[in-house]
Design a protein around this motif. Structure first.
Motif, PDB file in Angstrom:
ATOM      1  N   GLU A 199     -57.578 -70.749  32.488  1.00 47.15           N
ATOM      2  CA  GLU A 199     -58.772 -70.059  32.961  1.00 47.15           C
ATOM      3  C   GLU A 199     -58.526 -69.499  34.352  1.00 47.15           C
ATOM      4  O   GLU A 199     -57.607 -69.914  35.061  1.00 47.15           O
ATOM      5  CB  GLU A 199     -59.972 -71.008  32.983  1.00 47.15           C
ATOM      6  CG  GLU A 199     -59.810 -72.218  33.877  1.00 47.15           C
ATOM      7  CD  GLU A 199     -61.070 -73.074  33.913  1.00 47.15           C
ATOM      8  OE1 GLU A 199     -62.132 -72.514  34.243  1.00 47.15           O
ATOM      9  OE2 GLU A 199     -60.980 -74.275  33.617  1.00 47.15           O
ATOM     10  N   GLN A 200     -59.365 -68.539  34.726  1.00 46.26           N
ATOM     11  CA  GLN A 200     -59.284 -67.921  36.029  1.00 46.26           C
ATOM     12  C   GLN A 200     -59.929 -68.841  37.071  1.00 46.26           C
ATOM     13  O   GLN A 200     -60.882 -69.559  36.767  1.00 46.26           O
ATOM     14  CB  GLN A 200     -60.027 -66.581  35.985  1.00 46.26           C
ATOM     15  CG  GLN A 200     -59.774 -65.654  37.149  1.00 46.26           C
ATOM     16  CD  GLN A 200     -60.586 -64.377  37.015  1.00 46.26           C
ATOM     17  OE1 GLN A 200     -61.781 -64.417  36.758  1.00 46.26           O
ATOM     18  NE2 GLN A 200     -59.915 -63.244  37.171  1.00 46.26           N
ATOM     19  N   PRO A 201     -59.418 -68.870  38.284  1.00 51.66           N
ATOM     20  CA  PRO A 201     -60.089 -69.668  39.319  1.00 51.66           C
ATOM     21  C   PRO A 201     -61.545 -69.245  39.495  1.00 51.66           C
ATOM     22  O   PRO A 201     -61.866 -68.053  39.444  1.00 51.66           O
ATOM     23  CB  PRO A 201     -59.255 -69.365  40.578  1.00 51.66           C
ATOM     24  CG  PRO A 201     -57.913 -68.939  40.074  1.00 51.66           C
ATOM     25  CD  PRO A 201     -58.180 -68.241  38.780  1.00 51.66           C
ATOM     26  N   TYR A 202     -62.412 -70.217  39.687  1.00 54.56           N
ATOM     27  CA  TYR A 202     -63.864 -69.983  39.819  1.00 54.56           C
ATOM     28  C   TYR A 202     -64.387 -69.158  38.643  1.00 54.56           C
ATOM     29  O   TYR A 202     -65.148 -68.200  38.806  1.00 54.56           O
ATOM     30  CB  TYR A 202     -64.184 -69.256  41.127  1.00 54.56           C
ATOM     31  CG  TYR A 202     -63.655 -69.933  42.361  1.00 54.56           C
ATOM     32  CD1 TYR A 202     -64.275 -71.060  42.889  1.00 54.56           C
ATOM     33  CD2 TYR A 202     -62.532 -69.438  43.021  1.00 54.56           C
ATOM     34  CE1 TYR A 202     -63.784 -71.687  44.028  1.00 54.56           C
ATOM     35  CE2 TYR A 202     -62.029 -70.050  44.159  1.00 54.56           C
ATOM     36  CZ  TYR A 202     -62.659 -71.180  44.650  1.00 54.56           C
ATOM     37  OH  TYR A 202     -62.173 -71.792  45.769  1.00 54.56           O
ATOM     38  N   SER A 203     -63.960 -69.525  37.449  1.00 50.79           N
ATOM     39  CA  SER A 203     -64.331 -68.730  36.285  1.00 50.79           C
ATOM     40  C   SER A 203     -65.829 -68.742  36.034  1.00 50.79           C
ATOM     41  O   SER A 203     -66.348 -67.854  35.364  1.00 50.79           O
ATOM     42  CB  SER A 203     -63.597 -69.257  35.044  1.00 50.79           C
ATOM     43  OG  SER A 203     -63.910 -70.621  34.816  1.00 50.79           O
TER      44      SER A 203
END
Length: 868
Positions: free
Chosen positions: A797-801
């Protein structure tokens, strides 16, 4: 087994380039006994795959994933090594075999256990070596003192190299792992040496005798001989007559430590032998023309030792042919017999053709002692030379052909030197404009005109914290209708939404606004990440990559050597990696990198194997500023030489479009590499889904920290550290930091565009980067913490998704205000608490309290060591 007195053998022979089996150039060479073994130490192809799987066999294997082909040094295919089917007994009957298909001179071997990303526990503490020159007769290797057992590994990951004394001449080699008790072992190996072309295959001689002197016995046997001494029908071998050790005047002294008196010589007693001559037969792989024989003999006549009186030689052109007639009788000049010094005796062989040579050395006294024998040829080089393991010349048709070849080689060499000189002059001319940049050009423009910025009237920051201009041209940042400068974070949102929207999530205040400047006192000290004057590199992506000190040219470790101009036709297009505002990035291959001698980078690529490279191409219609930035980037990035930083290999600047060629790793970028894998401790992985272990992740993170430690030591600021900008190579997962991510459409969602202009990786940026445009080594440390989080989350997942881009910006304001309401990335399931605390320290609000990359690298290296 070196010698203080080198024997000089002047001849023509073919020299071999490192890591190849090709013959290069014909030239006269003076070869000393002390240098041969040191030069003949090339890896023969286990590690890099030159030796095919079919030539690696074993007595058994524990499973398909531990079969013989996985026994390659420093590789991790399968389960990480060759492991025999059962436990190894102290007798050691299991073996790993390597077939080289032709005779090789082996000076060194390397061994390693099964590491398997820290999961392996098996290694061999000792082993035996057996070798064969014909695939039928196998010989156990012994050192100079008769010991068969070779000390091996103490752990699963270190490579242990062992010099072979005496060296081995063999076609096939077997490793027999040993154990002091019944236990499981695994092994990875490499062989080091060179091809033994047209050299001596074996000799046969009578067994040496023991000389009894007052108070001592002198052992004159051929102690390292690997054949049998049962007469002419016995198995012939090689031994001390080709060990490279020249005996001294006093045969009771030896040049080898911890061995017995007389070791340097093989000696025979006339009385014990029962005949008047010593008969020695020499076997060569192919017929050759012999011009000269040189014999190093002792002449200590006060103890009954003299040089032989004469030599009679017979010549056999082939194995099935009769002995040539007549033979050759060679008298020995003995006018200086009173001199007791040892000496080389040179004997002319009149160009006789032979594959087998038999010589009778006649006694001149009670004892005959010989140390070395060598043969010389005008068109071929044959020798029982010191370490006679060098490639030798193929037979030429005449001496004229040799002369012509030498002249052609010299002419080509001169032409190459002239071409290199011309290209260097051209290169200096091209980059002359870069070297003449004024100091004003090398200073960055601040993105605000005032000396200080105060946000919410609580804290102030001096203009000593300079900003990197993130816009693609030289325009000033936006002003509002009244001409006042807007806070940088406000530029990240449409004007009609500024200060109107409610907080994006409960407890979040509205965007801060600018207040009148206040001049606070300067900080009392400069932290380790203090900023320098920097150069803004646009690059082909249209945005800065590295923030580079203007005085980088004087930075220690930033070596700046002129880059080679590469021919565009050597680049074979594979695919387009991405594009930016000013150009494109292509994945290409260089089909034969060894054919480009001006490439100084030590490629681990064999002949016939292509080299992957990334080619940054500047559009021909790019502006003058973009072209100048491109040349600046070439000059500055050429200084970055570190094992964990992508290297700039060459340029194409003689014509448009301008190109720079960098390394590329065969496994692609780290983000894609990890996202296609699952953690080993994750339950229920999909069938055949690749896995990765926690120790492997820490090892890769440690490599990234090492590369960043190098950059920070030069005060270079990367500004876009993330898994997408790290490349992975090989089964050992070698990591190198790059800068391609911003140009790839695949990662467009990782960047936030400012009203169609600059793009920023805000989810990896420290709060001071987002709010103040301040990029330092400390902000790179912040990005490293996010990168480490990505890795431990296996890039799923993307950081701070769970936050929008605007909420990420608001969260940066929370970090600035330090009111305890900022949102941190959560601890990944596989991450220990201690490592998560390291991440949190990377995200410390006070950038002076963030750890240095040197500390991070030390922490991760120690963590990796503790897991083994």
């Amino acid at each position: 087994m070196g010698s203080d007195t080198p024997v000089e053998i002047l001849s023509f022979f073919w020299t071999k380039a490192p890591n190849t089996q090709d013959l290069c150039c014909l030239h006269p060479v003076s070869v000393s006994s002390a240098s041969l073994t040191a030069q003949c130490r090339y890896a023969l192809g286990m590690e890099d795959g030159t030796i095919p799987d079919s030539d690696i066999t074993a007595s058994s294997a524990w499973s398909d994933s531990t079969e013989a082909k996985h026994g390659r040094l420093s590789t991790g295919e399968g389960d990480g090594a060759w492991c025999p089917a059962g436990p190894v007994f102290p007798s050691g009957s299991e073996y790993l075999q390597v077939d080289l298909h032709k005779l090789h001179f082996l000076a060194l071997v390397g061994t390693q256990g099964r590491h398997a990303d820290g999961l392996g526990q098996e290694f061999a503490r000792s082993y035996r070596l057996r070798y064969s020159r014909d695939g039928q007769k196998w010989i156990t290797w012994k050192d100079r003192w008769g010991q068969e057992v070779v000390s091996g590994n103490e752990n699963t990951y270190d490579v242990v190299l062992k010099d072979l004394g005496p060296p081995i001449v063999a076609r096939m080699v077997r490793f027999y792992p040993l154990a002091d008790r019944v236990m499981s072992v695994c092994l990875r190996v490499e062989l080091y040496g060179c091809v033994w072309n047209d050299g001596l295959k074996a000799y046969t001689a009578p067994a040496g005798h023991v000389m009894s002197l007052p108070g001592m016995h002198v052992y004159l046997n051929d102690s390292t001989y690997d054949g049998s001494n049962s007469g002419w029908s016995g198995g012939a071998g090689l031994g001390q007559l080709c060990d490279g050790v020249l005996g001294g005047d006093d045969f009771t002294e030896t040049k080898e430590l911890r061995v017995w008196p007389g070791y340097d010589y093989v000696g025979w007693s006339r009385e014990a032998l029962g005949q008047g001559s010593v008969d020695i037969e020499f076997h060569f792989e192919k017929p050759r023309l012999f011009n000269n024989m040189q014999v190093h003999s002792n002449n200590r006549h006060t103890q009954g030792v003299r040089v032989f009186g004469k030599v009679e030689c017979l010549f056999k052109p082939g194995l099935l042919q009769p002995w040539s007639s007549p033979g050759l009788t060679l008298p020995v000049p003995l006018e200086d017999l009173k001199d007791p010094s040892s000496r080389p005796i040179s004997l002319p062989l009149e160009g006789r053709l032979a594959q087998i040579l038999r010589c009778k050395f006649y006694f001149a006294d009670r004892w005959l002692l010989i140390s070395e024998i060598s043969f010389l040829s005008g068109r071929k080089f044959a020798a029982i030379t010191p370490r006679a393991g060098f490639p030798v010349a193929k037979d030429d048709s005449s001496n004229t052909a040799i002369l012509i070849g030498c002249l052609v080689g010299i002419i080509l060499l001169l032409l190459a030197v002239i071409a290199v000189i011309l290209w260097r002059q051209y290169w200096k001319k091209i980059l002359g404009k870069v070297g003449s940049l004024s100091s004003d050009e090398l200073r960055v423009h601040l993105s605000v005109p005032s000396d200080n910025v105060v946000i919410n009237n609580t804290h102030s920051y001096s203009s000593r914290y300079q900003r990197i201009h993130t816009f693609p041209d030289d325009r000033e940042p936006d002003r509002d209708a009244e001409g006042e400068y807007q806070e940088p974070s406000a530029l990240l949102r449409p004007r009609d939404q500024r200060d109107k929207e409610p907080p994006p999530y409960p407890g979040s205040p509205p965007y801060p606004s600018l207040s009148p400047p206040v001049s606070p006192p300067l900080p009392p000290s400069v932290p380790h990440y203090a900023e320098a004057d920097i150069v803004s590199l646009q690059g082909v992506s249209g945005n800065n990559t590295y923030a580079v000190p203007a005085l980088a040219s004087s930075s220690p470790g930033a070596d700046a050597t002129p880059l080679p101009e590469l021919q565009r036709q050597c680049l074979v297009f594979k695919e387009k990696l991405g594009e930016g505002q000013f150009g494109e990035v292509h994945l290409c291959e260089i089909e034969n990198p060894q054919d480009l001698p001006n490439l100084e980078f030590p490629f681990n690529v064999r002949k016939g194997r292509p080299l992957l490279v990334a080619v940054k191409i500047l559009r021909p219609d790019a502006s003058k500023n973009a072209r100048n930035d491109f040349l600046k980037e070439v000059k500055i990035l050429s200084r970055l030489k570190d094992p964990n930083i992508i290297r700039l290999l060459g340029v194409c600047v003689s014509s448009d479009p301008l190109c720079m060629v960098t390394e590329y790793m065969e496994c692609g970028d780290l983000n894609q590499y990890l996202s296609q894998r699952v953690l080993l401790d994750k339950t229920g992985p999909l069938h055949n889904t690749p896995t990765i272990s926690y120790p492997a992740l820490i090892s890769m993170a440690s490599q990234i920290a090492s590369g960043m430690k190098f950059l920070s030591s030069l005060n270079f600021v990367h500004r876009d550290l993330a898994t997408r900008n790290c490349l992975v190579g090989g089964s050992e997962r070698h990591i190198k930091i790059a800068d391609f991510g911003m140009s790839r459409n695949l990662y467009a969602g990782d960047y936030y565009r400012i009203q169609g202009r600059a793009v920023l990786p805000i989810r990896w940026m420290a709060w001071e980067c987002i709010l103040m445009g301040k990029f330092t080594t400390a902000s790179d440390v912040w990005a490293f913490g996010v990168t480490l989080w990505e890795m431990l989350s296996v890039c799923q997942e993307q950081p701070y998704s769970n936050l929008t881009d605007e909420q990420v910006i608001d969260n940066a304001g929370e970090f600035f205000r330090d009111q305890g309401r900022q949102v941190y990335l959560s601890r990944p399931a596989v991450c220990p608490q201690g490592l998560y605390e390291l991440m949190l320290s990377c995200w410390n609000r006070d950038c002076k309290l963030r750890p240095s990359f040197a500390y991070i690298h030390s922490f991760l290296t120690e963590d990796a060591m503790n897991m083994v």
